[in-house]
Enzyme design. Structure first.
Site, PDB file in Angstrom:
ATOM      1  N   SER A   1     -14.013  82.477   4.532  1.00  0.00           N
ATOM      2  CA  SER A   1     -13.446  81.133   4.683  1.00  0.00           C
ATOM      3  C   SER A   1     -14.326  80.230   5.542  1.00  0.00           C
ATOM      4  O   SER A   1     -14.316  79.011   5.378  1.00  0.00           O
ATOM      5  CB  SER A   1     -12.030  81.202   5.261  1.00  0.00           C
ATOM      6  OG  SER A   1     -12.000  82.012   6.436  1.00  0.00           O
TER       7      SER A   1
ATOM      8  N   VAL B   1     -27.493  76.425 -21.029  1.00  0.00           N
ATOM      9  CA  VAL B   1     -27.823  75.296 -20.158  1.00  0.00           C
ATOM     10  C   VAL B   1     -26.997  75.397 -18.881  1.00  0.00           C
ATOM     11  O   VAL B   1     -25.763  75.325 -18.921  1.00  0.00           O
ATOM     12  CB  VAL B   1     -27.544  73.950 -20.871  1.00  0.00           C
ATOM     13  CG1 VAL B   1     -27.756  72.781 -19.902  1.00  0.00           C
ATOM     14  CG2 VAL B   1     -28.438  73.803 -22.094  1.00  0.00           C
TER      15      VAL B   1
END
EC number: 3.1.1.77
Length: 575
Positions: free
Chosen positions: A263, A213
């Site tokens: 970043s 799941v």
């Protein structure tokens, strides 16, 4: 696995490790041992500057200023406690030195958090004292000559070298390096915990005890009994006995969004309020614990995978939220596989954290956006460290082959070009940095020079007063972009189509100026380098419009059942 809260008790480690991983673009660079204390020096100068300015703003003593700063910090992660411990250890000497009109540079060199190594230049943020540096430093050292803390500071300021913290440091470093959730009971790479690479970075798991799941998978038996793909759509319509997932999602071409980034893609952000004394209050640091446990990144607000409402008041949404609006069956299917310091060179170290099963999962839109670190480094001579076009070709082909073996058929990969970063110096160098606004004494040119001297700049090539170096950096960036363009035009893969898109920052600047903004307002104010939230959302808008116009097949269909999904399932369980 240890409880994450046991790790969180050592708050300074997060700050240290976040700075180390973000400020050094090439994490695979081992050639700068003499500058290992550079980040410590920057941190010291920032903190001492804030202490000095708080005293000035509130017309108080330095002692009261330090206590005020600590009172602003939250209790979480023991930040407030740590602050008071630091005051207890270093406060008396900081008071003596600031009271003698020594600036933050002098204080930090005196306490040896900053060091001028033999043969190396003197690194300083503020203008040098009127008296000679040598005389000023000798005078400062006399003031704290009998201090017991100097013995401690001379022993090295790397907190991870302390035996009691070595193991914890290693665990945190490992979590950052692997770029997978720290808390993940079923090891499916999805989590119910927000930070530490949890659902701020990739869709929230809806059953952390079942590895089958997770967001993005094709539904198991049309999710008659449980929500196997965490999109909030499951069960059977009592009116006709048809499963909701089948009724609302079959044939709607669901797909996820995956970012392979650095970043900038992770949305690196240091709040100006954290270092601006005139704006600082009890509310300034509320988000600091979240930021520290996200490596000073804010992926939940990023242009590619952000799912929270914008904090900057513009209407543009992230790519993920637009995909969800287009088809509510895409709910929670996002992955931000970005890392501070990532480049084509080191992506292979963490690309395994990408979660996609080509047999069980839906197709994905993958954006490859290594937009800086192949030309950026903090080295004193950054040009030899730049990735060559030949090496980039090899690195990217290796990445694309990996993707082809993991992505479901029908996926799409977009290669993002590199920007021309000369706009950083052109638009910021003569402006005052947040630390310099109170006394008009620190410009971005000074910040860039300080970081370059310490060899901890995120991009010496563009954050430099040397115009020739800035031009060379942009020329290499253009060469690398052309290499990516050639790859997209010539290479074919079985499981995905390949596209190239320019990093159109100049178009973003023009759009922002049409709205009455200035170019410098699109850059992170503290680091003077990264695109900020406004810029990232405008870039997402540009991306969406270009794809919609030129390659609409990438986005999939608009789901006509979106209103019914909302009517039956509301917010689909939220994010």
């Amino acid at each position: 696995m240890q409880s994450p809260w046991k790790i969180l008790t050592v708050a300074p480690l997060f700050l240290l490790l976040s700075l180390q991983s973000s400020a050094s673009p090439a994490n695979d660079d081992q050639s700068r041992p003499s500058h290992s204390n550079g980040h410590t020096c920057v941190g010291c100068v920032l903190v001492v500057s804030v202490i000095e300015q708080l005293a000035q703003v509130h017309n108080s003593t330095v002692q009261a200023s330090m206590e005020r700063l600590c009172s602003y910090l939250p209790e979480k992660l023991f930040l407030k406690t740590t602050c008071y411990l630091v005051i207890d250890k270093f406060g008396s000497d900081i008071i003596k030195l600031l009271s003698a009109d020594m600036n933050a540079d002098v204080v930090c060199h005196t306490l040896e958090f900053c060091k001028q190594n033999t043969g190396q230049p003197l690194c300083h943020l503020y203008p040098l004292p009127k008296e000679t540096w040598k005389f000023t430093l000798q005078k400062a050292r006399q003031i704290v000559k009998k201090s017991p803390i100097l013995k401690y500071s001379r022993s090295g300021s790397d907190i991870c070298s302390l035996p009691v913290l070595a193991k914890i440091c290693q665990k945190i470093k490992l979590a950052i390096e692997q770029s997978v959730p720290f808390k993940d009971v079923d090891s499916d790479k999805y989590s119910v915990f927000p930070t530490l690479r949890g659902y701020h970075w990739r869709g929230r798991d809806c059953n952390d005890s079942d590895e089958s799941v997770y967001p993005g998978r094709r539904p198991n038996n049309w999710d008659v009994h449980q929500d196997s793909n965490c999109n909030g759509i499951w069960g059977v319509d009592p009116k006709d006995g048809v499963p909701y997932e089948k009724k609302f999602c079959e044939g709607s071409q669901p797909r996820g969004i995956i970012l392979l980034g650095d970043s900038a893609g992770a949305h690196f952000h240091i709040s100006p309020e954290w270092i601006t004394a005139s704006q600082m209050s009890m509310n300034s640091f509320i988000n600091l614990p979240t930021a520290l446990t996200n490596e000073l990144d804010w992926p939940q607000l990023s242009g590619a995978t952000g799912f929270l409402d914008s904090t900057v008041g513009i209407k543009e949404k992230s790519i993920y939220l637009r995909l969800w609006k287009r088809n509510h069956c895409n709910h929670r299917d996002y992955q931000n596989i970005s890392r501070n310091g990532a480049s084509s060179r080191n992506l292979k170290k963490f690309i395994e954290s990408l979660s996609r099963n080509k047999m069980l999962d839906y197709p994905a839109i993958v954006i490859y956006a290594m937009i800086g670190n192949d030309v950026c480094s903090g080295k004193s001579d950054p040009v030899p460290a730049m990735t060559t076009p030949e090496k980039l070709y090899s690195n990217v082909m290796q990445t694309l082959k990996h993707l082809n073996s993991h992505l479901p058929n029908g996926s799409h990969v977009i290669l993002y070009g590199l920007p021309d970063g000369t706009f950083l110096w052109d638009n910021l160098h003569n402006r005052y940095h947040p630390l310099g606004q109170l006394n008009k004494d620190v410009t971005y040119a000074q910040l860039y020079s300080f970081l370059n001297c310490l060899q901890v700049s995120p991009c010496h090539g563009w954050m430099s007063s040397n115009k020739t170096l800035r031009t060379l950096t942009s020329e290499r960036a253009e060469q690398l972009s052309n290499t990516l363009k050639k790859i997209a035009a010539s290479e074919k893969f079985t499981n995905f189509n390949l596209f190239y898109m320019d990093f159109a920052f100049h178009e973003i600047i023009q759009e922002w100026q049409k709205r009455g903004g200035q170019p410098w307002q699109l850059i992170e104010p503290v680091d003077g380098f990264h695109p900020n939230e406004v810029a990232l959302l405008l870039l997402a808008d540009h991306f969406w419009k270009k794809v919609q116009l030129q390659w609409p097949q990438i986005l999939g269909k608009e789901n006509p059942f979106n209103p019914q999904i909302k009517q039956v399932f509301g917010d689909q369980g939220g994010h």
